[in-house]
Design a protein around this motif. Structure first.
Motif, PDB file in Angstrom:
ATOM      1  N   ALA A   1       0.744  -1.235  -0.112  1.00 43.50           N
ATOM      2  CA  ALA A   1       0.038  -0.133   0.153  1.00 43.50           C
ATOM      3  C   ALA A   1       0.847   1.096  -0.035  1.00 43.50           C
ATOM      4  O   ALA A   1       0.428   2.363  -0.723  1.00 43.50           O
ATOM      5  CB  ALA A   1      -0.835  -0.032   1.222  1.00 43.50           C
ATOM      6  N   VAL A   2       1.812   1.207   0.794  1.00 46.94           N
ATOM      7  CA  VAL A   2       2.797   2.365   0.831  1.00 46.94           C
ATOM      8  C   VAL A   2       3.565   2.423  -0.522  1.00 46.94           C
ATOM      9  O   VAL A   2       3.601   3.692  -1.067  1.00 46.94           O
ATOM     10  CB  VAL A   2       3.772   2.396   2.038  1.00 46.94           C
ATOM     11  CG1 VAL A   2       4.895   3.303   1.831  1.00 46.94           C
ATOM     12  CG2 VAL A   2       3.090   2.421   3.397  1.00 46.94           C
ATOM     13  N   ALA A   3       4.071   1.542  -0.924  1.00 45.84           N
ATOM     14  CA  ALA A   3       4.753   1.544  -2.310  1.00 45.84           C
ATOM     15  C   ALA A   3       4.051   2.217  -3.504  1.00 45.84           C
ATOM     16  O   ALA A   3       4.205   2.985  -4.188  1.00 45.84           O
ATOM     17  CB  ALA A   3       5.532   0.109  -2.438  1.00 45.84           C
ATOM     18  N   GLU A   4       2.775   1.514  -3.629  1.00 45.84           N
ATOM     19  CA  GLU A   4       1.889   2.018  -4.802  1.00 45.84           C
ATOM     20  C   GLU A   4       1.514   3.499  -4.391  1.00 45.84           C
ATOM     21  O   GLU A   4       1.554   4.275  -5.349  1.00 45.84           O
ATOM     22  CB  GLU A   4       0.766   1.103  -4.612  1.00 45.84           C
ATOM     23  CG  GLU A   4       1.097  -0.320  -4.894  1.00 45.84           C
ATOM     24  CD  GLU A   4      -0.077  -1.208  -5.025  1.00 45.84           C
ATOM     25  OE1 GLU A   4      -1.306  -0.665  -4.796  1.00 45.84           O
ATOM     26  OE2 GLU A   4      -0.153  -2.564  -5.247  1.00 45.84           O
ATOM     27  N   ARG A   5       1.390   3.839  -3.144  1.00 47.17           N
ATOM     28  CA  ARG A   5       0.921   5.271  -2.878  1.00 47.17           C
ATOM     29  C   ARG A   5       2.123   6.246  -3.283  1.00 47.17           C
ATOM     30  O   ARG A   5       2.153   7.434  -4.027  1.00 47.17           O
ATOM     31  CB  ARG A   5       0.578   5.664  -1.766  1.00 47.17           C
ATOM     32  CG  ARG A   5      -0.016   7.175  -1.285  1.00 47.17           C
ATOM     33  CD  ARG A   5      -0.701   7.340  -0.400  1.00 47.17           C
ATOM     34  NE  ARG A   5      -0.997   8.634  -0.257  1.00 47.17           N
ATOM     35  CZ  ARG A   5      -2.077   9.307  -0.819  1.00 47.17           C
ATOM     36  NH1 ARG A   5      -2.871   8.573  -1.518  1.00 47.17           N
ATOM     37  NH2 ARG A   5      -2.219  10.547  -0.660  1.00 47.17           N
ATOM     38  N   LEU A   6       3.527   6.107  -2.832  1.00 43.85           N
ATOM     39  CA  LEU A   6       4.512   6.624  -3.287  1.00 43.85           C
ATOM     40  C   LEU A   6       4.803   6.772  -4.658  1.00 43.85           C
ATOM     41  O   LEU A   6       5.160   7.899  -5.320  1.00 43.85           O
ATOM     42  CB  LEU A   6       5.790   5.905  -2.694  1.00 43.85           C
ATOM     43  CG  LEU A   6       6.089   6.158  -1.039  1.00 43.85           C
ATOM     44  CD1 LEU A   6       7.097   5.383  -0.737  1.00 43.85           C
ATOM     45  CD2 LEU A   6       6.411   7.509  -0.994  1.00 43.85           C
ATOM     46  N   LEU A   7       4.511   5.648  -5.571  1.00 46.50           N
ATOM     47  CA  LEU A   7       4.649   5.624  -7.091  1.00 46.50           C
ATOM     48  C   LEU A   7       3.602   6.735  -7.531  1.00 46.50           C
ATOM     49  O   LEU A   7       3.888   7.261  -8.619  1.00 46.50           O
ATOM     50  CB  LEU A   7       4.541   4.322  -7.517  1.00 46.50           C
ATOM     51  CG  LEU A   7       5.966   3.392  -7.381  1.00 46.50           C
ATOM     52  CD1 LEU A   7       5.453   2.149  -7.770  1.00 46.50           C
ATOM     53  CD2 LEU A   7       6.914   3.819  -7.788  1.00 46.50           C
TER      54      LEU A   7
ATOM     55  N   GLU B   1      14.359  22.973   0.311  1.00 43.85           N
ATOM     56  CA  GLU B   1      14.795  23.300  -0.938  1.00 43.85           C
ATOM     57  C   GLU B   1      14.199  22.317  -2.270  1.00 43.85           C
ATOM     58  O   GLU B   1      14.011  22.946  -3.090  1.00 43.85           O
ATOM     59  CB  GLU B   1      16.413  23.154  -0.991  1.00 43.85           C
ATOM     60  CG  GLU B   1      17.124  24.315  -0.193  1.00 43.85           C
ATOM     61  CD  GLU B   1      18.587  24.098   0.125  1.00 43.85           C
ATOM     62  OE1 GLU B   1      19.027  22.981  -0.834  1.00 43.85           O
ATOM     63  OE2 GLU B   1      19.351  24.538   0.722  1.00 43.85           O
ATOM     64  N   THR B   2      14.231  21.522  -1.933  1.00 43.80           N
ATOM     65  CA  THR B   2      13.531  20.201  -3.029  1.00 43.80           C
ATOM     66  C   THR B   2      12.092  20.290  -3.139  1.00 43.80           C
ATOM     67  O   THR B   2      11.382  19.464  -3.857  1.00 43.80           O
ATOM     68  CB  THR B   2      14.153  18.932  -3.066  1.00 43.80           C
ATOM     69  OG1 THR B   2      13.666  18.454  -1.452  1.00 43.80           O
ATOM     70  CG2 THR B   2      15.438  18.960  -2.950  1.00 43.80           C
ATOM     71  N   GLY B   3      11.295  20.729  -1.883  1.00 42.28           N
ATOM     72  CA  GLY B   3       9.939  20.956  -1.855  1.00 42.28           C
ATOM     73  C   GLY B   3       9.412  19.255  -1.228  1.00 42.28           C
ATOM     74  O   GLY B   3       8.206  19.112  -1.523  1.00 42.28           O
ATOM     75  N   GLY B   4      10.225  18.604  -0.535  1.00 40.15           N
ATOM     76  CA  GLY B   4       9.675  17.419   0.055  1.00 40.15           C
ATOM     77  C   GLY B   4       9.023  17.452   1.110  1.00 40.15           C
ATOM     78  O   GLY B   4       8.934  18.306   1.718  1.00 40.15           O
TER      79      GLY B   4
ATOM     80  N   GLY C   1       8.490  12.925  -8.660  1.00 42.96           N
ATOM     81  CA  GLY C   1       8.910  13.483  -7.742  1.00 42.96           C
ATOM     82  C   GLY C   1       9.120  12.963  -6.168  1.00 42.96           C
ATOM     83  O   GLY C   1       9.627  13.643  -5.241  1.00 42.96           O
ATOM     84  N   PHE C   2       8.676  11.793  -6.103  1.00 41.31           N
ATOM     85  CA  PHE C   2       8.460  11.118  -5.006  1.00 41.31           C
ATOM     86  C   PHE C   2       9.827  10.656  -4.216  1.00 41.31           C
ATOM     87  O   PHE C   2       9.687  10.800  -2.796  1.00 41.31           O
ATOM     88  CB  PHE C   2       7.445   9.760  -4.852  1.00 41.31           C
ATOM     89  CG  PHE C   2       8.321   8.668  -5.523  1.00 41.31           C
ATOM     90  CD1 PHE C   2       8.798   7.860  -4.428  1.00 41.31           C
ATOM     91  CD2 PHE C   2       8.447   8.308  -6.614  1.00 41.31           C
ATOM     92  CE1 PHE C   2       9.572   6.803  -5.021  1.00 41.31           C
ATOM     93  CE2 PHE C   2       9.096   6.994  -7.163  1.00 41.31           C
ATOM     94  CZ  PHE C   2       9.691   6.178  -6.387  1.00 41.31           C
ATOM     95  N   HIS C   3      10.824  10.904  -4.850  1.00 40.63           N
ATOM     96  CA  HIS C   3      12.186  10.538  -4.324  1.00 40.63           C
ATOM     97  C   HIS C   3      12.674  11.764  -3.407  1.00 40.63           C
ATOM     98  O   HIS C   3      13.787  11.806  -2.510  1.00 40.63           O
ATOM     99  CB  HIS C   3      13.313  10.588  -5.388  1.00 40.63           C
ATOM    100  CG  HIS C   3      13.607  11.550  -6.100  1.00 40.63           C
ATOM    101  ND1 HIS C   3      12.863  12.026  -7.275  1.00 40.63           N
ATOM    102  CD2 HIS C   3      14.434  12.458  -6.181  1.00 40.63           C
ATOM    103  CE1 HIS C   3      13.334  13.098  -7.855  1.00 40.63           C
ATOM    104  NE2 HIS C   3      14.319  13.480  -7.127  1.00 40.63           N
ATOM    105  N   ARG C   4      11.973  12.926  -3.587  1.00 36.56           N
ATOM    106  CA  ARG C   4      12.350  14.116  -2.662  1.00 36.56           C
ATOM    107  C   ARG C   4      11.830  13.884  -1.458  1.00 36.56           C
ATOM    108  O   ARG C   4      12.235  14.595  -0.454  1.00 36.56           O
ATOM    109  CB  ARG C   4      11.711  15.492  -3.287  1.00 36.56           C
ATOM    110  CG  ARG C   4      12.224  15.733  -4.631  1.00 36.56           C
ATOM    111  CD  ARG C   4      11.453  16.866  -5.067  1.00 36.56           C
ATOM    112  NE  ARG C   4       9.822  16.442  -5.373  1.00 36.56           N
ATOM    113  CZ  ARG C   4       8.910  17.391  -5.756  1.00 36.56           C
ATOM    114  NH1 ARG C   4       9.366  18.669  -6.179  1.00 36.56           N
ATOM    115  NH2 ARG C   4       7.926  17.205  -5.954  1.00 36.56           N
TER     116      ARG C   4
END
Length: 957
Positions: A15-21, A187-190, A26-29
């Motif tokens: 569930a977490v992985a699918e929502r991140l994708l 800075e990255t907006g994360g 930009g989810f890596h930020r």
């Protein structure tokens, strides 16, 4: 704080992985906070597996509890420095400085004080992790617990001590978000994403609030559907009032009960095998109770899978910790011999010092220990230099290393100098070395700042105390197909199928036992991790696990009735959280009677048996039973001895097992402190031989006092030569016992000389004497000749000896079974005092063989005797066997003739490798000390495997 509900129709990791994708490229930020370190590893692996078709940059994933401590300052106190601060704060008399905290006088030795300081340090860390101070605890108790005032004062003293060393107390650090990380996220907006974390202690909450105030949004992701929003607080934690009593949707078919951990492991393997269906199993294994791990690993290895524990292994069980324990002993007992053996057995130390041939060094030390029992290091080294000069330089290098560690105030620095060599030898498990290096750095810095820990013994204890609770992650072995997941790790696994083992009360929910400092009432008042909150958390986690495997997959709960120590286990109370109407049936299922059905033996498994109709042994001789065995009496012409015949007569089958398998009944005792029975006997023999050579015949002026002085002097010289000038106390006691025995012997020897006896041979070695066509060899302790020409052979016994006849003959309860061994063997028959006939079998042939040789050598009818030298002086004396040559009326065979025929026949059996029969089958009493008992009776299949028995499969009817 923004809450997002991920639903619970799939595992949390998915569930977490699918929502991140779904957040886009930009989810890596973002920064993702997960419940545990293993959860983070699992999420990263799963993200990589589902995004193989596209190149993505994964976000930073860390355990939630590490977030406030990500950027600790360099001047933060290390574990050894912090523990040292607590020790110095306690002072030498803590019961006087802090009377409310220590109302009674406590032990004031360093080890006890160290344990107390460690306990207080752990308490303070636990409180800091929950954001609780001593002042808060005191106010929450409404002043009823005065201990908190002393605790606050003690904590203040510790902080002052650290400040004097220009160090910062990590428990006093503010709960704030790491500054550099906040700048990077801005800075990255994360965002900061708190992903499916059911526990959010106050320090973490404060740090997240601090992040939001500084412009970094925080999202709370909850593994539950939107309809459950009212049952969680704003941080995503289950509300106790909602979850403490809510029914949990477990079906009866999902619960299985086993009798013990072994049966639980077998059932686990069956479920995994069915799920795998020949491929890699899509299954996760939760081990809530670590006690089940040993049985599970053993069972899974049989299937070729194996088990990996992501939590790692305790540093306390590592080779480094063993070496530190041995070093501590060597420092505390410097000058004694025993610590030298322990240091030499450390492969880490020997390899790091460049010592080659460690095995040979240890063998040399063991031989010296067994023979000389040295108490002092000096005597050990002198013997080593004399007997094994090749091993001496290696032992010298080990002792030089120990001496360097013993320099006052230098332990940390000396260990740090040695560290590179250790790290090179230790191999790729770098995490263990990183932990060790970190603690060494703290110890070295502490010793530079304080002279309170200059003693190498106290510094080493402090270092070991800091290393004790650490855990080191294991490298995954190639065979390890499954992870042993703790309760808090299972929730984040993506596998569709899940097995939960060890879901017992006390493990899930955890605890339930009141803490002396932080009782449940105080925890509830402070709003921290009380048992009620843990119960609500575990209730939610189990519910989420059930829902996440409802649509696809499965969840099975396996319970063991007992622990590995056979202690009874109680199923978790969560399993009884069902509707009231179902409760009686659920209780009946959880507590039903269950019996442990023994596992079938190997030859009983499947649809065929290895048990042939004519018995489990089909081989006629040892060559057919163990094809690789070389019979030394047949192939090499090895001479026979009475001791070999005696072992064969104890149990022929056990004799061949020992010979063919090279198994030894004697136990090697590395902690031996006195002479073994055979060694004591050897020393007595040596003393008696020397004494009798000097006093073989009667001479003028001989008297009892001179004999006693002479034999005592010989013992003193022999003992000192063997065990050095400073023997162990148990040896001195044995020496005293020998003095008493020999004093009585000296008087009796003088009487024998006065009666006309003289000694004509001592420790006489007989080689290649032929009897019945077979060579024999043996050694006779002493041979006497009387003035009338009569010859007597004597065997010394250091214990209380029975009559010669009882030591050599045993009543034969089943004469009809004797032909099973050999048809040529016949019982020795004699008439008892009541007129009845008694049948006996030979169990020892020592004295008759001696007499047979003496008859051939000296002629006539020599007699035989035991000379007993037991600890009780009243039992010392000669026990003669005067009836060896006497023939019973009506019988032509005397005892000596019977012994001769038995000796020849037994040598023939040994030469041909025959006699594959047990003492039990012959009706004889099996040996009293029997290391082969299980193999001979209940575990014959193990013996078959060991010997490689050639058996014919036998189909059952």
């Amino acid at each position: 704080m923004n809450r997002f509900f991920l639903s619970w129709d799939k595992p949390a990791c998915r569930a977490v992985a699918e929502r991140l994708l779904s957040l886009g490229n930009g989810f890596h930020r973002h920064l993702v906070l997960v419940p545990t370190r293993e959860s983070g590893r699992q999420l990263r692996e799963y993200l990589a597996s589902i995004s193989r078709t596209q190149a993505i940059f994964a976000p930073q994933v860390i355990p939630a509890d590490q977030f406030p401590r990500m950027e600790e300052k360099e001047e933060t106190a290390s574990a050894p420095e912090e523990l040292a601060g607590w020790l110095l704060a306690l002072g030498k008399t803590p019961h006087r400085l802090y009377p409310r905290l220590f109302p009674r006088t406590m032990p004031e030795d360093f080890s006890s004080m160290l344990e107390m300081a460690g306990s207080l340090q752990n308490l303070r860390h636990a409180m800091a992790n929950q954001g609780v101070s001593c002042i808060m605890a005191h106010h929450a108790c409404a002043g009823r617990d005065e201990r908190w005032k002393d605790m606050e004062r003690l904590e203040g003293q510790c902080t002052q001590q650290l400040e004097s060393w220009k160090l910062e107390d990590r428990t006093a650090m503010k709960a704030e978000a790491p500054p550099r990380l906040l700048n990077s996220l801005r800075e990255t907006g994360g965002n900061i994403i708190l992903a499916c974390t059911a526990e959010v202690p106050p320090p973490l909450r404060h740090a997240l609030q601090h992040a939001e105030r500084n412009g970094v949004p925080v999202q709370i992701w909850i593994h539950a559907p939107e309809e459950e929003a009212a049952s969680f607080d704003s941080w995503g934690c289950p509300l106790p009032e909602e979850w403490s009593r809510r029914p949990i949707p477990i079906r009866d078919g999902q619960i299985r009960i086993a009798a013990n951990p072994a049966r639980l492991a077998e059932e686990t393997c069956r479920i995994i095998a069915r799920t795998a269906e020949g491929g890699t199993p899509d299954i996760a294994l939760g081990v809530c109770d670590p006690d089940m791990n040993v049985a599970l690993d053993a069972a899974l290895r049989q299937y070729g899978w194996g088990l990996h524990n992501p939590e790692g292994k305790p540093f306390a069980g590592s080779g480094v910790m063993d070496l530190l324990r041995n070093l501590r002993r060597a420092l505390e007992e410097k000058g004694t011999a025993r610590p030298v053996y322990s240091l030499a057995r450390s492969s880490l130390l020997c390899a790091s010092l460049g010592i080659k041939g460690q095995q040979g060094c240890c063998a040399a030390l063991d031989k010296i220990q067994q023979k000389f029992l040295p108490e002092t290091e000096e005597y050990l080294l002198s013997r080593l230099k004399e007997a094994y000069p090749g091993a001496f330089p290696s032992i010298q290098a080990i002792l030089e290393w120990r001496n360097r560690m013993a320099e006052p105030g230098m332990l940390g620095e000396r260990l740090m100098e040695w560290f590179p060599a250790l790290a090179t030898i230790y191999g790729p498990e770098t995490e263990a070395m990183e932990m060790f290096h970190s603690c060494l750095s703290g110890l070295m810095r502490l010793q530079q700042r304080s002279t309170a820990f200059s003693s190498p013994e106290t510094a080493l204890l402090l270092l070991m105390k800091c290393l004790q609770p650490l855990r080191v992650r294991n490298r995954r072995k190639a065979h390890a197909a499954l992870d042993s997941l703790g309760w808090m790790e299972v929730h984040f696994r993506p596998e569709r199928n899940l097995i939960l083992t060890g879901l017992n009360e006390g493990t899930v929910p955890e605890g339930g036992v009141s803490d002396q400092f932080m009782p449940e009432e105080l925890r509830e008042t402070l709003g921290i991790d009380s048992f009620n909150r843990k119960k609500a958390r575990d209730s939610f986690l189990l519910t989420a696990l059930l829902h996440s495997r409802e649509r696809e997959g499965s969840l099975t709960i396996l319970l063991s009735r007992t622990s590995s120590r056979n202690d009874p286990l109680t199923p978790s109370s969560l399993l009884m959280r069902c509707p009231e109407a179902e409760l009686p049936h659920r209780v009946e299922r959880l507590f039903q009677e269950i019996s442990d059905v023994p596992a079938p033996l190997p030859y009983q498994r499947g649809n065929w048996h290895l048990q042939p109709a004519e018995g489990w042994k089909t081989a006629a001789d040892i060559g057919a039973m163990a094809p690789g065995y070389k019979n030394p009496w047949k192939e090499k012409g090895l001479a026979f001895s009475p001791s070999v015949l005696k072992r064969f007569l104890a149990c022929p089958m056990r004799f061949w097992m020992r010979e063919a398998l090279h198994m030894n009944e004697e136990e090697f005792l590395p902690d031996k402190e006195d002479m073994a029975v055979n060694e004591l006997g050897t020393m007595l023999h040596d003393v008696l031989e020397c004494f009798c050579r000097e006093h073989a015949v009667l001479k003028d002026g001989m008297n009892a006092a001179s004999f006693q002085n002479a034999i005592t002097e010989i013992l003193e010289q022999t003992f000192r030569k063997q065990y050095g000038p400073s023997p162990l106390m148990p040896l001195l006691l044995q020496k005293r016992s020998m003095e008493q025995r020999l004093s009585v012997y000296a008087v009796q020897h003088l009487q024998a000389l006065q009666e006309g006896w003289s000694c004509i041979a001592f420790e006489h070695q007989v080689e290649n004497w032929i009897l019945g066509g077979f060579p024999m060899k043996f050694r006779i302790d002493r041979i006497d000749r009387h003035a009338d020409g009569h010859i007597r052979v004597i065997d010394y016994k250091t214990g209380a000896a029975s009559s010669c006849e009882k030591k050599h003959l045993d009543p034969l309860g089943r004469p009809d079974a004797l032909p099973l061994l050999s048809p040529a063997l016949h019982p020795y028959t004699k008439r008892l005092k009541n007129g009845k006939l008694a049948h006996a079998r030979w169990k020892d042939l020592q004295l008759p063989v001696y007499v047979l040789w003496a008859s051939e050598t000296y002629g006539g009818h020599p007699s035989a005797a035991y000379y007993a030298l037991p600890a009780n002086p009243m039992d010392i004396g000669i026990s003669s066997w005067d009836t060896l040559h006497d023939t019973m009326p009506g019988y032509e065979e005397c005892a000596l003739d019977s012994a001769c025929s038995w000796t020849v026949e037994l040598m023939k059996l040994l030469h041909e490798g025959r006699g594959l029969i047990t003492a039990e089958e012959l009706g004889w009493t099996p040996p009293s000390y029997d290391v082969f008992k299980d193999l001979m009776t209940s575990r014959r299949e193990s013996l078959q495997d060991l010997l490689g028995l050639r058996l014919t499969p036998h189909l059952p009817f």
